[in-house]
Write a protein that holds these residues in place. Structure first.
Motif, PDB file in Angstrom:
ATOM      1  N   LEU A 169       3.494   6.499  -5.107  1.00 58.74           N
ATOM      2  CA  LEU A 169       3.293   6.849  -6.520  1.00 58.74           C
ATOM      3  C   LEU A 169       2.243   7.941  -6.672  1.00 58.74           C
ATOM      4  O   LEU A 169       2.401   8.854  -7.486  1.00 58.74           O
ATOM      5  N   LEU A 170       1.181   7.852  -5.893  1.00 57.91           N
ATOM      6  CA  LEU A 170       0.129   8.877  -5.995  1.00 57.91           C
ATOM      7  C   LEU A 170       0.627  10.244  -5.532  1.00 57.91           C
ATOM      8  O   LEU A 170       0.175  11.275  -6.033  1.00 57.91           O
ATOM      9  N   LEU A 204      -1.980  -4.510  -6.728  1.00 53.72           N
ATOM     10  CA  LEU A 204      -2.198  -5.860  -7.225  1.00 53.72           C
ATOM     11  C   LEU A 204      -1.000  -6.749  -6.898  1.00 53.72           C
ATOM     12  O   LEU A 204      -1.165  -7.886  -6.457  1.00 53.72           O
ATOM     13  N   TRP A 205       0.201  -6.229  -7.100  1.00 50.94           N
ATOM     14  CA  TRP A 205       1.407  -6.994  -6.790  1.00 50.94           C
ATOM     15  C   TRP A 205       1.470  -7.320  -5.288  1.00 50.94           C
ATOM     16  O   TRP A 205       1.841  -8.423  -4.904  1.00 50.94           O
ATOM     17  N   GLY A 206       1.097  -6.381  -4.445  1.00 49.41           N
ATOM     18  CA  GLY A 206       1.084  -6.619  -3.001  1.00 49.41           C
ATOM     19  C   GLY A 206       0.106  -7.716  -2.612  1.00 49.41           C
ATOM     20  O   GLY A 206       0.401  -8.561  -1.766  1.00 49.41           O
ATOM     21  N   MET A 249       0.819  -1.190   0.000  1.00 50.08           N
ATOM     22  CA  MET A 249       0.000   0.000   0.000  1.00 50.08           C
ATOM     23  C   MET A 249       0.865   1.256   0.000  1.00 50.08           C
ATOM     24  O   MET A 249       0.475   2.255  -0.578  1.00 50.08           O
ATOM     25  N   LEU A 250       2.027   1.175   0.656  1.00 56.70           N
ATOM     26  CA  LEU A 250       2.875   2.361   0.696  1.00 56.70           C
ATOM     27  C   LEU A 250       3.472   2.667  -0.673  1.00 56.70           C
ATOM     28  O   LEU A 250       3.678   3.839  -1.005  1.00 56.70           O
ATOM     29  N   GLY A 251       3.736   1.632  -1.464  1.00 57.76           N
ATOM     30  CA  GLY A 251       4.222   1.862  -2.816  1.00 57.76           C
ATOM     31  C   GLY A 251       3.186   2.590  -3.661  1.00 57.76           C
ATOM     32  O   GLY A 251       3.507   3.511  -4.416  1.00 57.76           O
ATOM     33  N   THR A 253       0.576   7.582 -12.660  1.00 60.09           N
ATOM     34  CA  THR A 253       0.560   7.277 -11.226  1.00 60.09           C
ATOM     35  C   THR A 253      -0.594   6.354 -10.853  1.00 60.09           C
ATOM     36  O   THR A 253      -0.415   5.449 -10.035  1.00 60.09           O
ATOM     37  N   TRP A 254      -1.767   6.569 -11.409  1.00 57.02           N
ATOM     38  CA  TRP A 254      -2.898   5.704 -11.074  1.00 57.02           C
ATOM     39  C   TRP A 254      -2.685   4.289 -11.593  1.00 57.02           C
ATOM     40  O   TRP A 254      -2.990   3.317 -10.914  1.00 57.02           O
ATOM     41  N   THR A 255      -2.114   4.169 -12.806  1.00 56.24           N
ATOM     42  CA  THR A 255      -1.823   2.836 -13.340  1.00 56.24           C
ATOM     43  C   THR A 255      -0.776   2.137 -12.474  1.00 56.24           C
ATOM     44  O   THR A 255      -0.930   0.968 -12.108  1.00 56.24           O
ATOM     45  N   GLY A 256       0.284   2.861 -12.121  1.00 54.53           N
ATOM     46  CA  GLY A 256       1.329   2.285 -11.279  1.00 54.53           C
ATOM     47  C   GLY A 256       0.829   1.937  -9.891  1.00 54.53           C
ATOM     48  O   GLY A 256       1.213   0.908  -9.312  1.00 54.53           O
ATOM     49  N   ALA A 257      -0.038   2.782  -9.328  1.00 56.66           N
ATOM     50  CA  ALA A 257      -0.587   2.512  -7.998  1.00 56.66           C
ATOM     51  C   ALA A 257      -1.453   1.256  -8.006  1.00 56.66           C
ATOM     52  O   ALA A 257      -1.374   0.429  -7.086  1.00 56.66           O
ATOM     53  N   LEU A 258      -2.271   1.094  -9.040  1.00 51.40           N
ATOM     54  CA  LEU A 258      -3.091  -0.111  -9.136  1.00 51.40           C
ATOM     55  C   LEU A 258      -2.233  -1.359  -9.309  1.00 51.40           C
ATOM     56  O   LEU A 258      -2.498  -2.409  -8.698  1.00 51.40           O
TER      57      LEU A 258
END
Length: 116
Positions: free
Chosen positions: A7-8, A26-28, A1-3, A17-22
Motif C-alpha cells: 500500500l505504501l 493491525l489486522w496482521g 507486513m507485505l500488505g 495509503t498510511w491509513t490502509g497500511a496501519l
C-alpha cells in the motif's frame, strides 16, 4: 507486513495509503494472535477408527496435492471440518507416516471416463 508495504508503494494518495497500511498491520497482528491462541488438534488413526481430539469422526479423508495435504471429516454432529498442511508444518517424515497410517483409499472407477 507485505500488505502494508504494498500500500505504501502504490500510487494511492498518501492519507489513504498510511491509513490502509496501519489497518493492514493491525489486522496482521490480530490474525497472528488468533492463530497462536488456537490449541493443536490431535488426530489418532487406529485402523478403521479415526479420532480427532478424542472424538470419533466419520468420513475422514486426506487429499494430496503435491507436498500439500488436506484432511476432511465430519464430527458426531455431522459438521464438516477441514485442515490443510503446508510443507513447513508437516515435514516429509510426518507426511510419510500419515500416508502409511491411512486406511486404503477407494479404487478408481472400472468404466472409462472418456470415450474410446
Amino acid at each position: 507486513m507485505l500488505g502494508a508495504l504494498s500500500l505504501l508503494l502504490s500510487g494511492f494518495p498518501r492519507a489513504l495509503t498510511w491509513t490502509g497500511a496501519l489497518l493492514a498491520l493491525l489486522w496482521g497482528v490480530v490474525e497472528s494472535r488468533r492463530e497462536a491462541a488456537k490449541t493443536p488438534i490431535e488426530i489418532e488413526l487406529d485402523g478403521a477408527t479415526v479420532k480427532v481430539d478424542d472424538g470419533i469422526v466419520t468420513d475422514f479423508r486426506v487429499l494430496w496435492r503435491g507436498p500439500l495435504s488436506f484432511a476432511r471429516w465430519r464430527d458426531a454432529e455431522r459438521r464438516a471440518h477441514r485442515l490443510a498442511w503446508w510443507p513447513d508444518t508437516l515435514d516429509a517424515a510426518s507426511r510419510r507416516e500419515l500416508r502409511l497410517a491411512l486406511p486404503a483409499q477407494t479404487p478408481a472407477r472400472r468404466r472409462r471416463s472418456v470415450a474410446p
